[in-house]
Write a protein that holds these residues in place. Structure first.
Motif, PDB file in Angstrom:
ATOM      1  N   ALA A 198     -10.649  -6.260  -2.192  1.00 57.85           N
ATOM      2  CA  ALA A 198      -9.854  -5.251  -2.501  1.00 57.85           C
ATOM      3  C   ALA A 198     -10.305  -5.091  -3.232  1.00 57.85           C
ATOM      4  N   THR A 199      -9.121  -3.313  -3.386  1.00 56.79           N
ATOM      5  CA  THR A 199     -10.132  -2.084  -4.108  1.00 56.79           C
ATOM      6  C   THR A 199      -8.661  -1.899  -5.505  1.00 56.79           C
ATOM      7  N   HIS A 224      -1.768   0.446  -7.258  1.00 54.82           N
ATOM      8  CA  HIS A 224      -0.768   1.337  -6.185  1.00 54.82           C
ATOM      9  C   HIS A 224       0.677   1.397  -7.001  1.00 54.82           C
ATOM     10  N   LEU A 225       1.413   1.619  -7.900  1.00 51.25           N
ATOM     11  CA  LEU A 225       2.430   0.922  -7.967  1.00 51.25           C
ATOM     12  C   LEU A 225       3.619   1.528  -6.924  1.00 51.25           C
ATOM     13  N   PRO A 232     -13.699  -3.855 -14.278  1.00 51.02           N
ATOM     14  CA  PRO A 232     -14.504  -3.245 -15.079  1.00 51.02           C
ATOM     15  C   PRO A 232     -15.194  -2.137 -15.070  1.00 51.02           C
ATOM     16  N   ASN A 233     -15.546  -2.038 -14.026  1.00 49.90           N
ATOM     17  CA  ASN A 233     -16.505  -0.261 -13.419  1.00 49.90           C
ATOM     18  C   ASN A 233     -15.567   0.755 -12.882  1.00 49.90           C
ATOM     19  N   PHE A 234     -14.333   0.230 -12.951  1.00 50.10           N
ATOM     20  CA  PHE A 234     -13.092   1.585 -12.598  1.00 50.10           C
ATOM     21  C   PHE A 234     -13.336   2.920 -14.140  1.00 50.10           C
ATOM     22  N   PRO A 237      -2.055   7.413  -5.190  1.00 50.73           N
ATOM     23  CA  PRO A 237      -2.466   6.797  -4.155  1.00 50.73           C
ATOM     24  C   PRO A 237      -3.946   6.235  -4.804  1.00 50.73           C
ATOM     25  N   THR A 238      -4.603   7.160  -5.089  1.00 51.38           N
ATOM     26  CA  THR A 238      -5.547   6.827  -5.823  1.00 51.38           C
ATOM     27  C   THR A 238      -5.882   6.372  -6.838  1.00 51.38           C
TER      28      THR A 238
END
Length: 277
Positions: free
Chosen positions: A32-33, A39-40, A183-185, A198-199
């Motif tokens: 999972a990303t 992304h809504l 947490p790394n986002f 999208p990103t």
């Protein structure tokens, strides 16, 4: 012997198909990303042009053009639209000429005396000029990103108008839930977080930052949501200026078919009324 071999070959093919299917499922099961999880989907937006009976609200289109002119036109072109097309929004011929003449970006031209590149004032027959002369200039001014042309934006993106409106009103900080799960986002420097992209991160800074950013000539309260709706309605028009004519033609065709079918059934019953089955 053939009766024995044939079922074995069939079982072999079935086994290979099952392996292929299992491999596809395994490959598709990727980790999972944040982009996938957060992304809504765009929120529906109510516009007068929605639905098969939809018609453009001319006042809203003029407000939307004003938002485009004062906020969006600094970066985004609508190069497939001509100045004279604005007459369909309710502008007079004199107003169209004034808009074309006063437009910030002029038309590329050539100096007839020196042969060097030059510019000239826009005419109503001209299309809106590109904001930047080329892609290199566009990237240099926008953190290496090219602002897309908005002429067909509501047709080019999934969910069209809803996407544009949601994107314009969706700028925010990453949620606590997102940061807890990933947490790394992080949003890279020079990009901006928006869950409707999208990103999740895009190069365009928030264009509509506060209520009253545009002062509407008709006195409408220019909230961020209202400005976003108005410019979205305008971009629906740029993408499909003949929408009303298409709706009218479609409804006329349906009515014609209903009448034709009724007449056909009546004629059939009249011709065969005395024939016994």
């Amino acid at each position: 012997m053939t009766r024995i071999i044939a079922p074995l070959i069939g079982l072999g093919f079935a086994f290979v198909l099952v392996l292929g299917l299992f491999g596809t499922i395994t490959t598709a099961s990727e980790p999972a990303t944040a982009e996938h999880e957060f992304h809504l989907k765009p929120k529906p937006v109510a516009l007068a042009s929605n639905g098969i009976f939809g018609k453009f609200d001319r006042q809203q289109l003029q407000r939307g053009f004003q938002v485009y002119k004062e906020v969006c036109a600094a970066c985004h072109s609508i190069s497939l639209v001509a100045f004279r097309d604005l007459a369909a929004l309710g502008y007079s011929e004199a107003e169209v000429k004034a808009i074309a003449n006063q437009w910030t970006t002029e038309q590329p031209s050539v100096n007839p005396e020196t042969g060097e590149a030059a510019t000239r004032k826009n005419l109503p027959s001209d299309k809106f000029p590109h904001v930047y002369p080329n892609e290199v200039a566009a990237r240099a001014a926008n953190n290496n990103a090219i602002p897309p042309d908005l002429s067909l934006m509501t047709k080019a993106r999934p969910d069209g108008a809803a996407y544009v409106h949601s994107l314009l009103t969706g700028y925010q900080q990453p949620s606590a839930e997102l940061m807890k799960e990933f947490p790394n986002f992080a949003t890279p420097e020079g990009l901006y977080f928006n869950p409707y992209f999208p990103t999740l991160n895009l190069a365009m800074p928030q264009p509509l930052v506060s209520d009253g950013q545009v002062t509407y000539a008709d006195g409408t309260n220019a909230t961020v949501d209202q400005m976003a709706k108005d410019v979205t309605a305008f971009l629906v028009w740029t993408a499909e200026p003949k929408l009303e004519a298409r709706h009218t033609a479609g409804l006329a065709s349906v009515v014609f078919l209903i009448i034709f079918i009724a007449l056909t059934i009546g004629a059939y019953k009249s011709v065969w009324r005395n024939v016994k089955h």
